[in-house]
Write a protein that holds these residues in place. Structure first.
Motif, PDB file in Angstrom:
ATOM      1  N   GLU A 171       0.801  -1.295  -0.137  1.00  0.00           N
ATOM      2  CA  GLU A 171       0.001   0.079  -0.012  1.00  0.00           C
ATOM      3  C   GLU A 171       0.856   1.337  -0.195  1.00  0.00           C
ATOM      4  O   GLU A 171       0.345   2.379  -0.533  1.00  0.00           O
ATOM      5  N   VAL A 172       1.982   1.165   0.800  1.00  0.00           N
ATOM      6  CA  VAL A 172       2.839   2.355   0.618  1.00  0.00           C
ATOM      7  C   VAL A 172       3.514   2.444  -0.457  1.00  0.00           C
ATOM      8  O   VAL A 172       3.479   3.402  -1.214  1.00  0.00           O
ATOM      9  N   ALA A 173       4.080   1.427  -0.972  1.00  0.00           N
ATOM     10  CA  ALA A 173       4.441   1.480  -2.508  1.00  0.00           C
ATOM     11  C   ALA A 173       3.689   1.967  -3.595  1.00  0.00           C
ATOM     12  O   ALA A 173       4.245   2.418  -4.581  1.00  0.00           O
ATOM     13  N   ALA A 174       2.568   1.814  -3.281  1.00  0.00           N
ATOM     14  CA  ALA A 174       1.469   2.449  -4.248  1.00  0.00           C
ATOM     15  C   ALA A 174       1.242   3.740  -4.340  1.00  0.00           C
ATOM     16  O   ALA A 174       0.924   4.398  -5.379  1.00  0.00           O
ATOM     17  N   LEU A 175       1.653   4.354  -3.183  1.00  0.00           N
ATOM     18  CA  LEU A 175       1.563   5.786  -2.962  1.00  0.00           C
ATOM     19  C   LEU A 175       2.519   6.645  -4.031  1.00  0.00           C
ATOM     20  O   LEU A 175       2.400   7.385  -4.467  1.00  0.00           O
ATOM     21  N   ALA A 176       3.418   5.525  -4.333  1.00  0.00           N
ATOM     22  CA  ALA A 176       4.563   6.173  -5.492  1.00  0.00           C
ATOM     23  C   ALA A 176       4.480   5.687  -6.666  1.00  0.00           C
ATOM     24  O   ALA A 176       5.175   5.367  -7.518  1.00  0.00           O
ATOM     25  N   GLY A 177       3.170   5.070  -7.094  1.00  0.00           N
ATOM     26  CA  GLY A 177       2.914   4.680  -8.271  1.00  0.00           C
ATOM     27  C   GLY A 177       3.470   3.173  -8.465  1.00  0.00           C
ATOM     28  O   GLY A 177       3.594   2.815  -9.834  1.00  0.00           O
ATOM     29  N   ALA A 178       3.948   2.296  -7.295  1.00  0.00           N
ATOM     30  CA  ALA A 178       4.454   1.119  -7.609  1.00  0.00           C
ATOM     31  C   ALA A 178       3.455   0.008  -7.452  1.00  0.00           C
ATOM     32  O   ALA A 178       3.035   0.022  -6.212  1.00  0.00           O
ATOM     33  N   ALA A 179       3.086  -0.981  -8.419  1.00  0.00           N
ATOM     34  CA  ALA A 179       2.207  -2.045  -8.395  1.00  0.00           C
ATOM     35  C   ALA A 179       3.112  -3.182  -7.788  1.00  0.00           C
ATOM     36  O   ALA A 179       4.450  -3.354  -7.940  1.00  0.00           O
ATOM     37  N   PRO A 180       2.270  -4.090  -7.388  1.00  0.00           N
ATOM     38  CA  PRO A 180       2.968  -5.369  -6.780  1.00  0.00           C
ATOM     39  C   PRO A 180       3.704  -6.011  -7.886  1.00  0.00           C
ATOM     40  O   PRO A 180       3.410  -5.950  -9.080  1.00  0.00           O
ATOM     41  N   SER A 181       4.870  -6.397  -7.651  1.00  0.00           N
ATOM     42  CA  SER A 181       6.073  -6.912  -8.807  1.00  0.00           C
ATOM     43  C   SER A 181       5.554  -8.251  -9.359  1.00  0.00           C
ATOM     44  O   SER A 181       4.525  -8.784  -8.822  1.00  0.00           O
ATOM     45  N   ARG A 182       6.196  -8.573 -10.314  1.00  0.00           N
ATOM     46  CA  ARG A 182       6.086 -10.105 -10.686  1.00  0.00           C
ATOM     47  C   ARG A 182       6.317 -11.364  -9.684  1.00  0.00           C
ATOM     48  O   ARG A 182       5.652 -12.338 -10.189  1.00  0.00           O
ATOM     49  N   TYR A 183       6.907 -10.912  -8.683  1.00  0.00           N
ATOM     50  CA  TYR A 183       6.920 -11.966  -7.693  1.00  0.00           C
ATOM     51  C   TYR A 183       5.876 -11.992  -6.904  1.00  0.00           C
ATOM     52  O   TYR A 183       5.633 -12.872  -5.839  1.00  0.00           O
ATOM     53  N   GLY A 184       5.133 -10.950  -6.875  1.00  0.00           N
ATOM     54  CA  GLY A 184       3.642 -11.130  -6.083  1.00  0.00           C
ATOM     55  C   GLY A 184       3.888 -10.424  -4.980  1.00  0.00           C
ATOM     56  O   GLY A 184       4.424  -9.700  -4.823  1.00  0.00           O
TER      57      GLY A 184
END
Length: 396
Positions: A171-184
């Motif tokens: 959720e915090v990473a999403a604040l910077a526009g980062a979606a879950p990676s290919r590793y899930g």
């Protein structure tokens, strides 16, 4: 998309209602250096891995620095990231325990400001102490979690205690526009190239042969999270009698606990030579190699269990129900959990759910997971030894 609180109204997206799932549109421009604050225990670092992978994919050319502890630095030595590097933070109130030295702290922040971080990410709790810490880094942008009484950052999402830590970090990473990676959404940690847990155990005098390797960790930082040693011993003895070699691991402070497991397991003659302890003998890198080469790890909710999980090893874990919410695995193909449902201290009856923030922890350390049957754990271990699919390919 998590709810975002913006410090400045001009930063708010024009159509947040319709674009709330378009995480990438919140990406910051011109980001080259990212600092991530996560200065807790071993498990705390591992919980942050999904967020670190998400940030790496959103900002592939960035240097990612974790502001952590010497333990985190040791774990990542020679290991492919993310992160690119770990910088231990000095003792700081509410961030890292220890004697605070104002001069050392000031010098640390001066060095960090010289690093020229473009984005500082707070993954270290509700922010009462960690948000001011992050603000002192001098980054152009700041994001993180926040309780109502914590200092604001540029973008925040609410901190509520009962939430899975992997998802909180995402959720915090999403604040910077980062979606879950290919590793899930679960932790993935690369192995150190050339490291062999089998070689580590061989040097310790333990011959593995061609059979399965089961690793047992009976410790946990909080005694209330510890399943009784005799239950671990029973599971170890039953498995060892069927062919696997069982190795008990722990740090120096857990040596007596691990010896008790081995001693109890050895009372069954058919398993006596196949259960051994290496407690206190391995450094963190060697422990990681052993956990990574195990077929199954059996443990409490503890750093070694989380490390085995991140390395792709199948695990069977004993959890208190409250800890499962925050620190449990999200999937069951390779990870099984058995729950202690205790809600009140077995000695004094104090509420242990954490639902009353004003309630102080009682002084008792009775196990909250003693009611978990040994056979349930044993059956799960046997099932995973027979059926667990191979792990995903770790990052390089």
């Amino acid at each position: 998309m998590p709810p975002i609180s913006y410090a400045g109204a001009s930063e708010a997206p024009a159509d947040a209602a319709t674009d709330r799932f378009d995480i990438a549109r919140h990406r910051f421009p011109d980001i080259h250096r990212i600092a991530v604050l996560r200065a807790g225990g071993l498990g705390d670092f591992l919980f942050a891995l999904p967020a670190l992978h998400a940030l790496r994919e959103a900002y592939p050319e960035c240097e990612i620095t974790v502001l952590g502890t010497p333990m985190h630095e040791a774990l990542m030595r020679g290991r492919p990231g993310p992160p690119n590097r770990v910088i231990p933070v000095p003792p700081s109130d509410g961030v890292r325990p220890g004697l605070v030295n104002a001069g050392e702290t000031d010098a640390f922040f001066a060095r960090m400001r010289d690093c020229g971080f473009d984005l500082a990410v707070q993954l270290h709790g509700g922010g009462r102490n960690s948000n001011p810490f992050v603000q002192r880094l001098g980054a152009r942008h700041t994001i993180g979690t926040r309780t109502p009484d914590a200092a604001p950052l540029d973008r925040t999402t609410p901190y509520l205690y009962y939430q899975n830590e992997f998802v909180r970090g995402l959720e915090v990473a999403a604040l910077a526009g980062a979606a879950p990676s290919r590793y899930g959404c679960e932790p993935v940690l690369a192995r150190v190239p050339g490291a062999s847990g089998i070689e580590v155990l061989t040097k310790a005098g333990i011959a593995i042969g061609d059979g399965p390797l089961v690793v047992v960790h009976p410790g946990a930082t909080d005694p209330r999270r510890r399943w009784p040693a005799d239950r671990f011993a029973r599971v170890a003895a039953e498995l060892a009698a069927e062919g696997p070699v069982v190795v008990v691991v722990g740090d120096e402070g857990e040596r007596m606990l691990c010896d008790a497991v081995v001693e109890s397991a050895s009372r069954r003659p058919s398993s006596a030579s196949r259960v051994a302890s290496v407690a206190g003998l391995l450094d963190l890198g060697e422990l990681a190699a052993v956990l990574g080469d195990a077929d199954v790890v059996i443990a409490n909710d503890s750093g070694p269990r989380h490390l085995a999980h991140a390395l792709g090893t199948a695990t069977v874990a004993v959890y208190w129900i409250g800890n499962l919410i925050n620190a449990g695995p999200l999937t069951r193909a390779r990870h099984r959990v058995h729950l202690g449902w205790t809600a009140r201290c077995p000695v004094c009856g104090a509420d242990c759910t954490g639902m009353n923030p004003a309630a102080a922890r009682c002084e008792h350390d009775e196990s909250f997971v003693a009611d978990v049957p040994w056979r349930d754990v044993y059956d799960s271990a046997r099932q995973l030894l027979a059926t667990a699919p191979p792990p995903a390919t770790p990052p390089t």
